[in-house]
Structures are given as structure tokens and as C-alpha cells.
Design an enzyme around this catalytic site. Structure first.
Site, mmCIF file in Angstrom:
data_model
loop_
_atom_site.group_PDB
_atom_site.id
_atom_site.type_symbol
_atom_site.label_atom_id
_atom_site.label_comp_id
_atom_site.label_asym_id
_atom_site.label_seq_id
_atom_site.Cartn_x
_atom_site.Cartn_y
_atom_site.Cartn_z
ATOM 1 N N GLY A 128 0.830 -1.210 0.000
ATOM 2 C CA GLY A 128 0.000 0.000 0.000
ATOM 3 C C GLY A 128 0.863 1.259 0.000
ATOM 4 N N HIS A 129 1.892 1.256 0.855
ATOM 5 C CA HIS A 129 2.813 2.401 0.877
ATOM 6 C C HIS A 129 3.566 2.509 -0.453
ATOM 7 C CE1 HIS A 129 2.824 1.293 5.323
ATOM 8 N NE2 HIS A 129 2.475 2.565 5.370
ATOM 9 N N GLN A 158 0.456 10.546 18.356
ATOM 10 C CA GLN A 158 -0.834 10.029 17.892
ATOM 11 C C GLN A 158 -1.189 8.676 18.501
ATOM 12 O OE1 GLN A 158 0.673 10.128 13.674
ATOM 13 N NE2 GLN A 158 -0.576 8.301 13.439
#
Ligand code: PAF
Length: 277
Positions: free
Chosen positions: A32-33, A57
Site C-alpha cells: 500500500g505504501h 498520535q
């Protein structure tokens, strides 16, 4: 490919570049990256990736310490795809205690934000810092983190940031599971079960395309079906793509979003649906 870990060196390296395409990541790179990195090449003469596991985060009981850090393998994958990899240490990004934050829009308290208070504030803060450091013309983010991309779009629009955003389609395993760095936490049995998240969303999409409009009922049925298979369901929700508010009868561009846990592993997925009047 150059690997640079200080802001000073990165700015010096990028100072003459006029067309930077940027892909921020937290590393542990998967297809995906890499797909985003390949797309980035079409949008800039200089492709920059960042690898930074952003402590801001992660909540106190989340997987910041355990988050997979695979820098050498990541750099090997990036070698032929990008020009520069920015790999700052935590004290490079946060040399003093961060006391200035991006206040994300109210949607940040819903969906994933309901289970992860402060997550989107930390995400938006680091994304703004990274955009300020790299100053790209184009930045690419995956649509798998749909709510994240929506919040980044708001950040860029409302703070007038001079960057064009591109959302990359979710890349899936052969059985349909959305690729995620967290998939590797799954046991063999959980990995086999994991496909039911995307199958559930596909079933909802089919129902909507065939005319179902009682979104509340569809959400309940999907959540019950997942819970019955042993999932801990955070949410299954049909939203309007434009503002991520609950879809109404007039909504045409929808997105079905879900987050659910198998054991301790929290998986996200979403699927867009266009309905004709
Ligand atoms: O999606 C991610 O990997 C992260 O949330 C991001 C955008 C790189 C910010 O830390």
C-alpha cells in the site's frame, strides 16, 4: 536514494527542488505504501518519503512501543522508488515538549476518534510539521485511513497550505483484507477471520446498490454479524463522503467505514459507494 535524519540537512537537500511529491509514513512499509511511492513519481521530480512513528498520535494504552520498526527493510524497499527518505528521531521532531497542537475538526471525535481520544490531534500536528519541513507541492495519503485523509484535507484547506493532496486507493491482499502494518499482529486463525471485515462492507455496499436505505439497520446487522464471529466492533457506519456525517436519504456519494478488533489487533476498512437517484 539519500537517507536523511535531520531537518537541517533535509532542508538543504530540498532547497533547489521545485516539484516535490511527499509520502509520509510510519514505516513497516507494505505494498500500500509502495503504491503511493510509485504514484508520487508521476507528481514530482523529487520523491520524498518520511518514516517516523509519531508518539503524539498514540494513546497511553496503545501500541507505540510495539509498533513494528523495520528501517533497514523499509529503506531497501524504497531504494528504487524515492529520492530521499527522511527518518527523524523523536527528539529531532520534538526537541522541546510540544505545546502547540493542531486542533482538528469535530469529526475527529467520532468514528476512530471515539475510541482513540487525541489520536487525530497528534496525527494532524505531525502532518503539519512534516508538510512545513518538506514543503512539497503534492502529498499522498492512503484512503484506507479515510477519516485521517478527510481531516488532512480540512487541515490543508482551512490553514491554506500550498499543497495538493492525493488519496491513493486501498491496496488489498488476494482475499480482500486491506493491507496494514498491524496485520502482522494477527495469529494464523485471526488472519483467516480478518477477511470478514471487507466481506461485511462489500455485503453492505451490495445491499445499498440494490436499494437498501435504512442505514441504521444495515450498520446494526453488520456489527452484530461481526460480533457474533468474535470481533470487538468499534463502529460500522455509513457516511457521506463529503463531510463524513451520517448518510441521509439524499446522500449520493457514500462511504461505509468500520473499525473492529480481533483479539488486541484493531483493523480498519472502508468502501466507497455511489448511489444513483
Ligand atoms: O498514516 C500514517 O502512517 C500516519 O498517521 C501519518 C500520516 C504518517 C502521520 O504520522
Amino acid at each position: 536514494m539519500q537517507v536523511i535524519s535531520t531537518i537541517f540537512e533535509l532542508r538543504a537537500r530540498l532547497s533547489g527542488e521545485r516539484a516535490i511529491a511527499f509520502v509520509p509514513t510510519m514505516g513497516n512499509l507494505h505494498e500500500g505504501h509502495l503504491d503511493l511511492m510509485r504514484q508520487a513519481r508521476n507528481h514530482g521530480s523529487c520523491v520524498v518519503a518520511s518514516i517516523f512513528v509519531n508518539p503524539l498520535q498514540f494513546g497511553p494504552n496503545e501500541d507505540f512501543e510495539q509498533y513494528p520498526r523495520t528501517l533497514d527493510a523499509d529503506c531497501a524497499k524504497l531504494q528504487v522508488l524515492v529520492d530521499v527518505v527522511f527518518t527523524p528521531a523523536v527528539n529531532e521532531m520534538y526537541p522541546v515538549q510540544q505545546t502547540v497542537f493542531v486542533e482538528p475538526p469535530p469529526i475527529a471525535d467520532e468514528l476512530c476518534g471515539a475510541a482513540r481520544p487525541g489520536h487525530f490531534r497528534g496525527m494532524a500536528t505531525v502532518v503539519l510539521k512534516l508538510l512545513n519541513i518538506v514543503q512539497p507541492q503534492v502529498a499522498l495519503f492512503g484512503k484506507k485511513d479515510y477519516q485521517q485523509l478527510h481531516i488532512i484535507r480540512q487541515l490543508v484547506a482551512q490553514l491554506n497550505l500550498p499543497v495538493c493532496l492525493i488519496g491513493g486507493e486501498t491496496v488489498r491482499a488476494a482475499d480482500g483484507l486491506a493491507l496494514s502494518s498491524r496485520n502482522q499482529y494477527l495469529t494464523g486463525a485471526q488472519r483467516s477471520e480478518a477477511v470478514f471485515l471487507s466481506l461485511t462492507l462489500q455485503g453492505m455496499r451490495q445491499a445499498i446498490v440494490q436499494g437498501a436505505r435504512n442505514f441504521e439497520l444495515l450498520q446494526q446487522q453488520a456489527a452484530q454479524s461481526l460480533a457474533g464471529r468474535g470481533w470487538g466492533v468499534d463502529y460500522v457506519s455509513v457516511r457521506d463522503q463529503s463531510d463524513l456525517q451520517p448518510a441521509g436519504v439524499g446522500s449520493r456519494e457514500l462511504v461505509i467505514l468500520a473499525a473492529a478488533r480481533l483479539g488486541k489487533t484493531r483493523l480498519l476498512d472502508n468502501i466507497e459507494v455511489r448511489v444513483v437517484a
